[in-house]
Motif scaffolding. Structure first.
Motif, PDB file in Angstrom:
ATOM      1  N   ASN A   1       0.864  -1.343  -0.362  1.00  0.00           N
ATOM      2  CA  ASN A   1       0.083  -0.152   0.154  1.00  0.00           C
ATOM      3  C   ASN A   1       1.185   1.827  -0.529  1.00  0.00           C
ATOM      4  OD1 ASN A   1       1.286  -0.209   2.691  1.00  0.00           O
ATOM      5  ND2 ASN A   1      -0.721  -0.393   3.318  1.00  0.00           N
ATOM      6  N   GLU A   2       1.970   0.820  -0.329  1.00  0.00           N
ATOM      7  CA  GLU A   2       3.062   2.513  -0.745  1.00  0.00           C
ATOM      8  C   GLU A   2       2.469   3.758  -1.278  1.00  0.00           C
ATOM      9  OE1 GLU A   2       7.102   0.783  -0.021  1.00  0.00           O
ATOM     10  OE2 GLU A   2       6.809   0.397   1.526  1.00  0.00           O
ATOM     11  N   ARG A   3       2.575   2.395  -2.527  1.00  0.00           N
ATOM     12  CA  ARG A   3       2.305   3.901  -3.374  1.00  0.00           C
ATOM     13  C   ARG A   3       1.000   4.362  -3.444  1.00  0.00           C
ATOM     14  NH1 ARG A   3       2.952   3.588  -9.143  1.00  0.00           N
ATOM     15  NH2 ARG A   3       0.311   2.632  -9.293  1.00  0.00           N
ATOM     16  N   LEU A   4      -0.050   3.685  -2.415  1.00  0.00           N
ATOM     17  CA  LEU A   4      -1.506   4.875  -2.235  1.00  0.00           C
ATOM     18  C   LEU A   4      -1.287   5.861  -1.163  1.00  0.00           C
ATOM     19  CD1 LEU A   4      -3.852   1.930  -2.552  1.00  0.00           C
ATOM     20  CD2 LEU A   4      -4.024   3.688  -4.442  1.00  0.00           C
ATOM     21  N   GLU A   5      -1.158   5.144  -0.686  1.00  0.00           N
ATOM     22  CA  GLU A   5       0.122   6.084   0.300  1.00  0.00           C
ATOM     23  C   GLU A   5       0.363   7.446   0.615  1.00  0.00           C
ATOM     24  OE1 GLU A   5       3.104   6.376   4.353  1.00  0.00           O
ATOM     25  OE2 GLU A   5       2.838   4.601   3.734  1.00  0.00           O
ATOM     26  N   PHE A   6       1.429   7.182  -0.102  1.00  0.00           N
ATOM     27  CA  PHE A   6       1.357   8.285  -1.335  1.00  0.00           C
ATOM     28  C   PHE A   6       0.377   8.851  -2.133  1.00  0.00           C
ATOM     29  CE2 PHE A   6       2.805  10.932  -5.244  1.00  0.00           C
ATOM     30  CZ  PHE A   6       3.797  11.551  -4.467  1.00  0.00           C
ATOM     31  N   VAL A   7      -0.198   8.539  -2.875  1.00  0.00           N
ATOM     32  CA  VAL A   7      -1.494   9.917  -2.946  1.00  0.00           C
ATOM     33  C   VAL A   7      -2.256  10.102  -1.825  1.00  0.00           C
ATOM     34  CG1 VAL A   7      -4.293   9.007  -3.832  1.00  0.00           C
ATOM     35  CG2 VAL A   7      -1.273   8.337  -4.842  1.00  0.00           C
ATOM     36  N   GLY A   8      -2.711   9.091  -0.988  1.00  0.00           N
ATOM     37  CA  GLY A   8      -3.708   9.684   0.632  1.00  0.00           C
ATOM     38  C   GLY A   8      -3.424  10.747   0.827  1.00  0.00           C
ATOM     39  N   ASP A   9      -1.900  10.893   1.067  1.00  0.00           N
ATOM     40  CA  ASP A   9      -1.017  11.777   1.605  1.00  0.00           C
ATOM     41  C   ASP A   9      -1.472  13.041   1.320  1.00  0.00           C
ATOM     42  OD1 ASP A   9       0.986  13.082   3.688  1.00  0.00           O
ATOM     43  OD2 ASP A   9       2.045  13.201   1.834  1.00  0.00           O
ATOM     44  N   ALA A  10      -1.175  12.984  -0.016  1.00  0.00           N
ATOM     45  CA  ALA A  10      -1.648  14.994  -1.057  1.00  0.00           C
ATOM     46  C   ALA A  10      -3.148  14.662  -0.772  1.00  0.00           C
ATOM     47  CB  ALA A  10      -1.561  13.672  -2.315  1.00  0.00           C
ATOM     48  N   VAL A  11      -3.732  13.879  -0.695  1.00  0.00           N
ATOM     49  CA  VAL A  11      -5.595  14.254  -0.487  1.00  0.00           C
ATOM     50  C   VAL A  11      -5.295  15.120   0.616  1.00  0.00           C
ATOM     51  CG1 VAL A  11      -7.609  12.926  -0.624  1.00  0.00           C
ATOM     52  CG2 VAL A  11      -6.148  12.470  -2.012  1.00  0.00           C
ATOM     53  N   LEU A  12      -4.938  14.564   1.808  1.00  0.00           N
ATOM     54  CA  LEU A  12      -5.352  15.058   3.156  1.00  0.00           C
ATOM     55  C   LEU A  12      -4.890  16.665   3.402  1.00  0.00           C
ATOM     56  CD1 LEU A  12      -4.145  11.967   5.408  1.00  0.00           C
ATOM     57  CD2 LEU A  12      -5.646  13.160   5.347  1.00  0.00           C
TER      58      LEU A  12
ATOM     59  N   GLU B   1     -14.568  13.889  -4.211  1.00  0.00           N
ATOM     60  CA  GLU B   1     -15.703  13.977  -3.505  1.00  0.00           C
ATOM     61  C   GLU B   1     -15.848  12.948  -2.552  1.00  0.00           C
ATOM     62  OE1 GLU B   1     -19.350  15.627  -5.717  1.00  0.00           O
ATOM     63  OE2 GLU B   1     -18.390  17.096  -6.609  1.00  0.00           O
ATOM     64  N   ALA B   2     -16.183  11.547  -2.979  1.00  0.00           N
ATOM     65  CA  ALA B   2     -16.369  10.766  -1.441  1.00  0.00           C
ATOM     66  C   ALA B   2     -14.624  10.953  -0.695  1.00  0.00           C
ATOM     67  CB  ALA B   2     -16.406   9.420  -2.141  1.00  0.00           C
ATOM     68  N   ALA B   3     -13.533  11.158  -0.825  1.00  0.00           N
ATOM     69  CA  ALA B   3     -12.695  11.381   0.089  1.00  0.00           C
ATOM     70  C   ALA B   3     -13.065  12.292   1.221  1.00  0.00           C
ATOM     71  CB  ALA B   3     -11.660  11.904  -0.643  1.00  0.00           C
ATOM     72  N   ALA B   4     -13.306  13.604   0.961  1.00  0.00           N
ATOM     73  CA  ALA B   4     -13.510  14.313   1.309  1.00  0.00           C
ATOM     74  C   ALA B   4     -15.092  14.525   2.300  1.00  0.00           C
ATOM     75  CB  ALA B   4     -13.701  15.707   0.432  1.00  0.00           C
TER      76      ALA B   4
ATOM     77  N   ILE C   1     -16.014  11.791   3.801  1.00  0.00           N
ATOM     78  CA  ILE C   1     -15.882  10.999   4.718  1.00  0.00           C
ATOM     79  C   ILE C   1     -14.471  11.960   5.668  1.00  0.00           C
ATOM     80  CG2 ILE C   1     -14.740   8.551   5.549  1.00  0.00           C
ATOM     81  CD1 ILE C   1     -14.999   7.902   3.031  1.00  0.00           C
ATOM     82  N   LEU C   2     -14.204  12.729   4.734  1.00  0.00           N
ATOM     83  CA  LEU C   2     -12.846  13.773   6.446  1.00  0.00           C
ATOM     84  C   LEU C   2     -13.178  14.697   7.130  1.00  0.00           C
ATOM     85  CD1 LEU C   2     -10.158  13.808   3.077  1.00  0.00           C
ATOM     86  CD2 LEU C   2      -9.862  11.781   5.583  1.00  0.00           C
ATOM     87  N   ASP C   3     -14.737  15.084   6.171  1.00  0.00           N
ATOM     88  CA  ASP C   3     -15.400  16.065   6.775  1.00  0.00           C
ATOM     89  C   ASP C   3     -16.252  15.541   7.666  1.00  0.00           C
ATOM     90  OD1 ASP C   3     -14.758  18.086   4.956  1.00  0.00           O
ATOM     91  OD2 ASP C   3     -16.545  17.470   3.727  1.00  0.00           O
ATOM     92  N   GLU C   4     -16.897  14.228   7.930  1.00  0.00           N
ATOM     93  CA  GLU C   4     -17.050  13.779   8.944  1.00  0.00           C
ATOM     94  C   GLU C   4     -16.151  13.591  10.190  1.00  0.00           C
ATOM     95  OE1 GLU C   4     -20.437   9.938  10.034  1.00  0.00           O
ATOM     96  OE2 GLU C   4     -19.554  10.411   7.932  1.00  0.00           O
ATOM     97  N   TYR C   5     -15.354  13.372   9.688  1.00  0.00           N
ATOM     98  CA  TYR C   5     -14.890  12.241  10.529  1.00  0.00           C
ATOM     99  C   TYR C   5     -13.560  12.920  11.282  1.00  0.00           C
ATOM    100  CZ  TYR C   5     -17.234   8.150   9.995  1.00  0.00           C
ATOM    101  OH  TYR C   5     -19.083   6.956   9.804  1.00  0.00           O
ATOM    102  N   MET C   6     -12.966  13.320  10.112  1.00  0.00           N
ATOM    103  CA  MET C   6     -11.815  14.199  10.417  1.00  0.00           C
ATOM    104  C   MET C   6     -11.486  15.817  10.808  1.00  0.00           C
ATOM    105  SD  MET C   6      -7.849  14.405   8.545  1.00  0.00           S
ATOM    106  CE  MET C   6      -7.590  13.365   9.258  1.00  0.00           C
ATOM    107  N   LYS C   7     -12.763  15.988   9.820  1.00  0.00           N
ATOM    108  CA  LYS C   7     -12.926  17.926  10.216  1.00  0.00           C
ATOM    109  C   LYS C   7     -12.913  18.470  11.660  1.00  0.00           C
ATOM    110  CE  LYS C   7     -15.509  21.756   8.037  1.00  0.00           C
ATOM    111  NZ  LYS C   7     -16.302  21.968   6.901  1.00  0.00           N
ATOM    112  N   PRO C   8     -13.805  17.583  12.830  1.00  0.00           N
ATOM    113  CA  PRO C   8     -14.022  17.858  14.161  1.00  0.00           C
ATOM    114  C   PRO C   8     -12.387  18.522  14.906  1.00  0.00           C
ATOM    115  CG  PRO C   8     -15.849  16.513  13.579  1.00  0.00           C
ATOM    116  CD  PRO C   8     -15.037  16.349  12.020  1.00  0.00           C
ATOM    117  N   LEU C   9     -11.691  17.964  14.551  1.00  0.00           N
ATOM    118  CA  LEU C   9     -10.121  17.710  14.968  1.00  0.00           C
ATOM    119  C   LEU C   9     -10.038  18.963  14.707  1.00  0.00           C
ATOM    120  CD1 LEU C   9      -8.700  14.004  14.435  1.00  0.00           C
ATOM    121  CD2 LEU C   9     -10.246  14.297  15.977  1.00  0.00           C
ATOM    122  N   ILE C  10      -9.858  19.602  13.784  1.00  0.00           N
ATOM    123  CA  ILE C  10      -9.109  21.011  13.686  1.00  0.00           C
ATOM    124  C   ILE C  10      -9.149  21.433  14.919  1.00  0.00           C
ATOM    125  CG2 ILE C  10      -9.345  22.603  11.737  1.00  0.00           C
ATOM    126  CD1 ILE C  10      -9.613  20.554   9.520  1.00  0.00           C
TER     127      ILE C  10
END
Length: 227
Positions: free
Chosen positions: A41-52, A134-137, A139-148
């Motif tokens: 999963n290292e290549r997908l980790e690279f992509v996910g980091d950019a999305v985050l 949009e799908a990734a965002a 999920i992140l809006d629901e679970y990560m946004k409150p952490l900001i």
């Protein structure tokens, strides 16, 4: 739920490229034990980091009252750090879908923060590539946004950014992080990182990942500079 695609369907998503999600959940230790061309999963980790990075930058830009750039940088680093991503992985239960090698599993790799954080990034990368931003965002809006805006515990304090801000008023001074030593087995290494200010070592840190070792080195440097 047995797979990440099961989790996504339970949330109303319709995964298409199933192979992407298997890849996202495949640790290098598992791929190495199964010599049949399995991708880790290292290549997908690279992509996910950019999305985050783009998601967190956008979320911080929209915050009210408006934050200055330095504060945005600090909060983003604290929000997408290893410990936060690992805790989110646990909260979502994605770690249950992770495929690990026998040795890594026995040594507690399934709950190791560095592996959980990398796995979280890989999953976000797979979701982005398969279902779009949009799908990734969503999920992140629901679970990560409150952490900001949540109060940050000690383990997510971003000492590297604090150190950078401490010395940035003098453009002639430069900060570099260098690998001083690497020890231990390949599946559980220990990294020793040094932080250098104008080629003078100001701090040294050791940890299971380079990122965490750099944070410890930066913390030591800040303590010295504050004296």
């Amino acid at each position: 739920m047995k797979t990440l695609t099961d989790w996504l369907r339970s949330k109303g998503f319709t995964p298409d490229n199933i192979q992407l999600y298997y890849e996202a959940c495949t640790h290098s230790s598992y791929a190495n034990e199964h010599h049949s061309g399995i991708d880790n999963n290292e290549r997908l980790e690279f992509v996910g980091d950019a999305v985050l990075q783009i998601w967190s930058a956008t979320a911080l830009y929209k915050l009210m009252p408006k934050l200055h750039e330095g504060k945005m940088t600090t909060i983003r680093a604290q929000t997408v750090c290893e410990s936060t991503l690992a805790k989110l992985n646990e909260q979502l239960g994605w770690y249950k879908f992770l495929r690990l090698g026998v040795g890594e599993e026995k040594s507690g790799g399934r709950m190791r923060p560095s592996i959980l954080a990398d796995h979280f990034e890989a999953c976000i990368g797979a979701i982005y590539l398969d279902l779009g931003y949009e799908a990734a965002a969503k999920i992140l809006d629901e679970y990560m946004k409150p952490l900001i805006t949540a109060e940050k515990p000690e383990d997510v304090t971003d000492y590297k950014t604090q150190l950078q801000e401490y010395v940035q008023t003098d453009n002639k001074r430069t900060i570099q992080y260098r690998l001083l030593d690497e020890s231990g087995p390949s599946n559980s290494p220990t990294f020793k990182m040094g932080v250098f200010l104008d080629d003078i070592c100001m701090g040294v840190g050791e940890s299971s990942t380079k990122k965490k070792a750099e944070q410890k080195a930066a913390r030591e440097a800040l303590r010295k500079l504050a004296i």
